[in-house]
Each structure stands twice: as C-alpha cells, then as structure tokens.
Design a protein around this motif. Structure first.
Motif, PDB file in Angstrom:
ATOM      1  N   GLY A 196       6.657  -1.998  -5.763  1.00 17.61           N
ATOM      2  CA  GLY A 196       7.392  -2.871  -6.509  1.00 17.61           C
ATOM      3  C   GLY A 196       7.054  -3.291  -7.982  1.00 17.61           C
ATOM      4  N   PRO A 197       7.601  -4.332  -8.250  1.00 20.31           N
ATOM      5  CA  PRO A 197       7.316  -4.621  -9.815  1.00 20.31           C
ATOM      6  C   PRO A 197       5.808  -4.784 -10.172  1.00 20.31           C
ATOM      7  N   CYS A 255       0.836  -0.972   0.096  1.00 21.77           N
ATOM      8  CA  CYS A 255       0.101  -0.016   0.104  1.00 21.77           C
ATOM      9  C   CYS A 255       0.837   1.189  -0.064  1.00 21.77           C
ATOM     10  N   ILE A 256       0.329   2.323  -0.446  1.00 20.49           N
ATOM     11  CA  ILE A 256       1.067   3.737  -0.505  1.00 20.49           C
ATOM     12  C   ILE A 256       0.074   4.629  -0.190  1.00 20.49           C
ATOM     13  N   PRO A 257       0.662   5.730   0.559  1.00 23.23           N
ATOM     14  CA  PRO A 257      -0.302   6.997   0.880  1.00 23.23           C
ATOM     15  C   PRO A 257      -1.289   7.444  -0.500  1.00 23.23           C
ATOM     16  N   ASP A 298      -6.192  -0.067 -31.817  1.00 24.46           N
ATOM     17  CA  ASP A 298      -5.393   0.573 -33.290  1.00 24.46           C
ATOM     18  C   ASP A 298      -5.727   0.163 -34.234  1.00 24.46           C
ATOM     19  N   PRO A 299      -5.336   0.735 -35.550  1.00 23.25           N
ATOM     20  CA  PRO A 299      -5.991   0.225 -36.645  1.00 23.25           C
ATOM     21  C   PRO A 299      -5.292  -1.073 -37.180  1.00 23.25           C
ATOM     22  N   TYR A 300      -4.248  -1.692 -36.689  1.00 15.48           N
ATOM     23  CA  TYR A 300      -3.784  -2.912 -36.834  1.00 15.48           C
ATOM     24  C   TYR A 300      -4.498  -4.134 -35.897  1.00 15.48           C
ATOM     25  N   GLY A 301      -5.410  -3.553 -35.253  1.00 12.31           N
ATOM     26  CA  GLY A 301      -6.146  -4.595 -34.285  1.00 12.31           C
ATOM     27  C   GLY A 301      -5.640  -5.075 -33.167  1.00 12.31           C
ATOM     28  N   ARG A 302      -4.667  -4.235 -32.552  1.00 13.32           N
ATOM     29  CA  ARG A 302      -4.162  -4.391 -31.474  1.00 13.32           C
ATOM     30  C   ARG A 302      -4.908  -3.773 -30.279  1.00 13.32           C
ATOM     31  N   LEU A 303      -5.118  -4.258 -29.027  1.00  8.42           N
ATOM     32  CA  LEU A 303      -5.882  -3.984 -28.093  1.00  8.42           C
ATOM     33  C   LEU A 303      -4.958  -3.168 -27.124  1.00  8.42           C
ATOM     34  N   ASN A 304      -5.456  -2.069 -26.701  1.00 10.62           N
ATOM     35  CA  ASN A 304      -4.543  -0.942 -25.740  1.00 10.62           C
ATOM     36  C   ASN A 304      -5.321  -0.705 -24.640  1.00 10.62           C
ATOM     37  N   VAL A 305      -4.697  -0.526 -23.362  1.00 14.84           N
ATOM     38  CA  VAL A 305      -5.332  -0.372 -22.146  1.00 14.84           C
ATOM     39  C   VAL A 305      -4.635   0.961 -21.528  1.00 14.84           C
ATOM     40  N   ALA A 306      -5.447   1.880 -21.140  1.00 18.51           N
ATOM     41  CA  ALA A 306      -4.798   3.137 -20.179  1.00 18.51           C
ATOM     42  C   ALA A 306      -5.072   2.383 -18.774  1.00 18.51           C
ATOM     43  N   ILE A 307      -3.930   2.554 -17.896  1.00 18.36           N
ATOM     44  CA  ILE A 307      -4.140   1.977 -16.540  1.00 18.36           C
ATOM     45  C   ILE A 307      -3.962   3.240 -15.667  1.00 18.36           C
ATOM     46  N   GLY A 308      -4.863   3.194 -14.810  1.00 16.94           N
ATOM     47  CA  GLY A 308      -4.765   4.725 -14.157  1.00 16.94           C
ATOM     48  C   GLY A 308      -3.895   4.312 -12.753  1.00 16.94           C
ATOM     49  N   TYR A 309      -3.711   5.493 -11.979  1.00 21.93           N
ATOM     50  CA  TYR A 309      -2.644   5.211 -10.885  1.00 21.93           C
ATOM     51  C   TYR A 309      -3.492   6.466  -9.657  1.00 21.93           C
ATOM     52  N   SER A 310      -3.391   7.782  -9.856  1.00 29.13           N
ATOM     53  CA  SER A 310      -4.168   8.835  -9.304  1.00 29.13           C
ATOM     54  C   SER A 310      -3.380   9.732  -8.185  1.00 29.13           C
ATOM     55  N   THR A 311      -2.144   9.003  -7.862  1.00 27.54           N
ATOM     56  CA  THR A 311      -1.514   9.890  -6.675  1.00 27.54           C
ATOM     57  C   THR A 311      -0.278  10.328  -6.996  1.00 27.54           C
ATOM     58  N   ASN A 312       0.598  10.478  -6.103  1.00 26.20           N
ATOM     59  CA  ASN A 312       1.937  11.120  -6.376  1.00 26.20           C
ATOM     60  C   ASN A 312       2.776   9.991  -6.998  1.00 26.20           C
ATOM     61  N   PRO A 313       3.375  10.286  -8.125  1.00 34.06           N
ATOM     62  CA  PRO A 313       4.303   9.384  -8.955  1.00 34.06           C
ATOM     63  C   PRO A 313       5.601   8.891  -8.192  1.00 34.06           C
ATOM     64  N   GLU A 314       5.978   9.822  -7.235  1.00 27.20           N
ATOM     65  CA  GLU A 314       6.966   9.366  -6.323  1.00 27.20           C
ATOM     66  C   GLU A 314       6.935   8.089  -5.594  1.00 27.20           C
ATOM     67  N   ASN A 315       5.439   7.817  -5.318  1.00 29.95           N
ATOM     68  CA  ASN A 315       5.280   6.649  -4.643  1.00 29.95           C
ATOM     69  C   ASN A 315       5.093   5.359  -5.237  1.00 29.95           C
ATOM     70  N   ARG A 316       5.124   5.568  -6.587  1.00 30.44           N
ATOM     71  CA  ARG A 316       4.858   4.093  -7.356  1.00 30.44           C
ATOM     72  C   ARG A 316       5.938   2.980  -7.003  1.00 30.44           C
ATOM     73  N   ALA A 317       6.938   3.470  -6.878  1.00 29.10           N
ATOM     74  CA  ALA A 317       8.172   2.439  -6.740  1.00 29.10           C
ATOM     75  C   ALA A 317       8.028   1.498  -5.542  1.00 29.10           C
ATOM     76  N   GLN A 318       7.142   2.178  -4.510  1.00 24.93           N
ATOM     77  CA  GLN A 318       7.200   1.632  -3.276  1.00 24.93           C
ATOM     78  C   GLN A 318       6.283   0.024  -3.471  1.00 24.93           C
TER      79      GLN A 318
END
Length: 375
Positions: A146-147, A71-73, A124-144
């Motif tokens: 892990g992978p 978890c992160i703040p 996309d025009p080549y038939g590949r499915l793309n997904v936007a993944i949200g996050y919402s908070t301070n990017p500095e905390n994402r490393a906490q």
C-alpha cells in the motif's frame, strides 16, 4: 543467483534503548580507553550509513524494526512485515535526536530477523539530506504494502520540519528492466548525492544507478557474477568453482572525479574476493583494488587516500565477525586503522576532527564509534 539475504547475510537484531552522549565537541566520545574505538552514540535501531552535514553534525541512518504489517513474501519462505520505524538520527554537541522519523522499514519474521529500511545518508552540495531506502525482495510485491510501503526501494530527500519526499524510484527500474538478469530483486544500499545527479548502488540487483534532479533513474553499470572456489564443506570435486554475485553496497566519488564502488560479494563470501571498482559514467567499469573481504563501505580521506571498511574481515560465514578499517596508501600498500572493537561495522565517515566514525555492531546492539586517524 541467490536471494539478497543469502548474498549479504545482514541479519540484524534491533535494539530500542536511547542514551545520551557526553558533552564536548561536535561529536564526543563516551567510552573506551587509549587509541581504540570510543563509543559516541548507542541505542540505535539497526544503524547503517552515516555522513557529516555541512555544520559538522553526524547523521546516521536507522533501518528500523519493521512493524505489524501488511506483510509480503520474503526470503526463506518467511514474511517481511512493514512498519514506519525507519529514521535518521543526528549526533552533535553531546546529544542525539531523530530528525527524520516515520520512514518505511521491513522486518523478516524468519531466521535472523533481517531488517531493511534507511540504509545510507548523504548530503548534496546544496546541503540537502538524502536517504537510500532498502527493500530486498521482488519488486512485484511492493504494491501489496500500500501507500505506506511506496517509498521502499527509493531515494528520498528531507524537507522542512521533518518532512521527506521520494526523489527517485530504483526498485521500479528493476521491475521494468531487470538489467542484470536473474531473479527480480532490488536493494538500494549505498548512496552518493551530487549537485545534479545522485548515484545508488543496488546490492540485490548488482547494479549502479544514477538519479537526476527530475527523478529519472538510469543504469550506470552492471557488476558481473564471478566463479569462486567452492568451500571444502560443500563436498564438490577438488578445484570446483561456484557462482557468487558482486553485491555492490557502497559508492563514493574520488578525488579524480570518478565513482568508486565497493562490493560485499555473495555467498560463499570468498575471503579476499571483494573488489573496489572505478567507474566513469559511459565507460566500462574497471577494477581499482582487489583482495578485500566483504566490503560494506568506503570513502576517501582528506589526503585523497581510499579508506575501506570490511564488515567481516574473516568472511560473513565465519564465526568471527570482527570487522576491519583499512587505508590504501598512495603506493598501494595498506594500513590497518582499526579492527579490535569493530564487530559487524556498517559504515565509515571522516569527521571534521580528522577521526573516522563507524556505525558498529550492526548485527546486534547498534552504536557509533570514533576511530582516531593515524598518518
């Protein structure tokens, strides 16, 4: 500036049950009478963006239900806890099944149980499915996180046999540049996938980004904070104004080749304060339409007319969270396509049958409904 949760108010409670669809065409309605919305899929876990694939299959992003952590703040001094419960569901010929699973999902343990994960889907025009993944908070905390949390705040592309890979890291750009100024926040939300370049609306960053085939992220536009009338209950002097963020949540390409971006607007969610912006990369954004309330998605119909979905036609701070689906006619007038039966809707797409499909009850039960086209 306010936090993403304060801006958007997308406080989502997950529902875990899955149900089957009725047999019949590529997407079949199951309930409802007359010409109103009919349910075509339910039991979806925080459904957000939807799109039709090249073969007429309907795909829905499920933001998931977070998990046990790490978890992160998060907003309101709560925590955001990670899980792999994000998914994409395909709906076709009387069945629904998850075709992408294990996508990252963050869920707040604070008031409202806000959830952030897969927010939009686009082919996309080549038939590949793309997904936007949200996050919402301070990017500095994402490393906490892990992978397992590294794909939060990115665009991913589906591969064979349910695999997926990151193709662009929007949140890393926000961390490095913070182009709109203010607090560091990133929330990739709306997605348009082109042949060589995709475009992502970052709702928390008040920005629009491009992502090319090499994964390079570049700034396309910053959407300005505006002064709006202060709500009477705030007790400020008559005529006082307060700042509200733009909160861009939707992006699509119009029949003229330009990009169109819809804004949710931030707190205090002024009625009639949401705009549709027209953007030609390399030029300053211009206002295309005004007077909407809390836009959550937009598209163009087969005749090239703009279709706008409001998550809450009376404002997200209202007790009435009825949404509305509008069509902008060529002379600028507006036709209401649906409202009754839409409660905090999240996304709209026109199907091969000409009807509009809407992810509905995005703050509660989670379903997709079919709205007949008219005119």
């Amino acid at each position: 500036m306010l936090t993403w949760t304060q801006r958007a108010g997308l406080l989502v409670a997950p529902v875990l049950a899955l149900t089957a669809l009725a047999p019949g065409g590529a997407v079949a309605g199951t309930t409802g009478t007359g010409g109103g919305p009919r349910v075509v899929a339910d039991g979806l876990v925080n459904p957000r963006g939807l799109t039709f694939g090249p073969d007429g299959t309907l795909y829905v992003a499920e933001a998931g239900a977070g998990g046990a952590g790490p978890c992160i703040p998060g907003p309101y001094e709560s925590q955001l806890c990670l899980g792999d419960t994000g998914a994409v569901t395909a709906i076709t010929r009387g069945t629904q099944r998850r075709v992408l699973t294990g996508l990252p999902s963050l869920r707040s343990d604070g008031e409202g149980l806000s959830t952030y994960g897969p927010h939009d889907v686009a082919f996309d025009p080549y038939g590949r499915l793309n997904v936007a993944i949200g996050y919402s908070t301070n990017p500095e905390n994402r490393a906490q996180l892990g992978p397992a949390g590294a794909a939060l705040g990115t665009v991913v592309q589906a591969g064979p046999r349910g695999s997926w890979r990151v193709t662009g890291d929007v949140t890393a750009y926000e961390l490095a540049h913070n182009p709109a100024g203010g607090p560091l926040e990133s929330q990739p939300y709306g997605l348009y996938a082109g042949a060589r370049t995709s475009y992502v609306a970052d709702a928390a960053g008040n920005t629009l980004f491009s992502v090319d085939r090499s994964g390079r992220v570049e700034l396309v536009a910053v959407f300005p904070e505006e002064q709006v009338p202060a709500p009477p209950e705030w007790g400020l002097p008559p005529g006082a104004t307060v700042p509200a963020d733009a909160v861009p949540v939707a992006v699509t390409r119009g029949p003229d080749g330009a990009l169109y971006v819809g804004q949710l607007t931030g707190h205090p969610f002024p009625r009639g304060g949401a705009k549709v912006w027209r953007i030609v990369p390399g030029q300053a954004p211009t206002v295309y339409q005004t007077g909407f309330t809390n836009i959550i998605d937009l598209t163009f119909d087969r005749r090239g007319r703009l279709v706008v979905l409001e998550i809450a036609r009376y404002g997200l701070d209202s007790a009435d969270l009825t949404g509305a689906l509008w069509r902008v006619e060529r002379d600028g007038t507006r036709t209401e396509l649906a409202s009754a039966g839409l409660t905090t809707p999240m996304s709209v797409a026109q199907g091969p049958d000409g009807a509009f499909y809407v992810s509905n009850d995005g703050l509660a039960a989670g379903e997709v409904v079919r709205v007949p086209a008219s005119g």
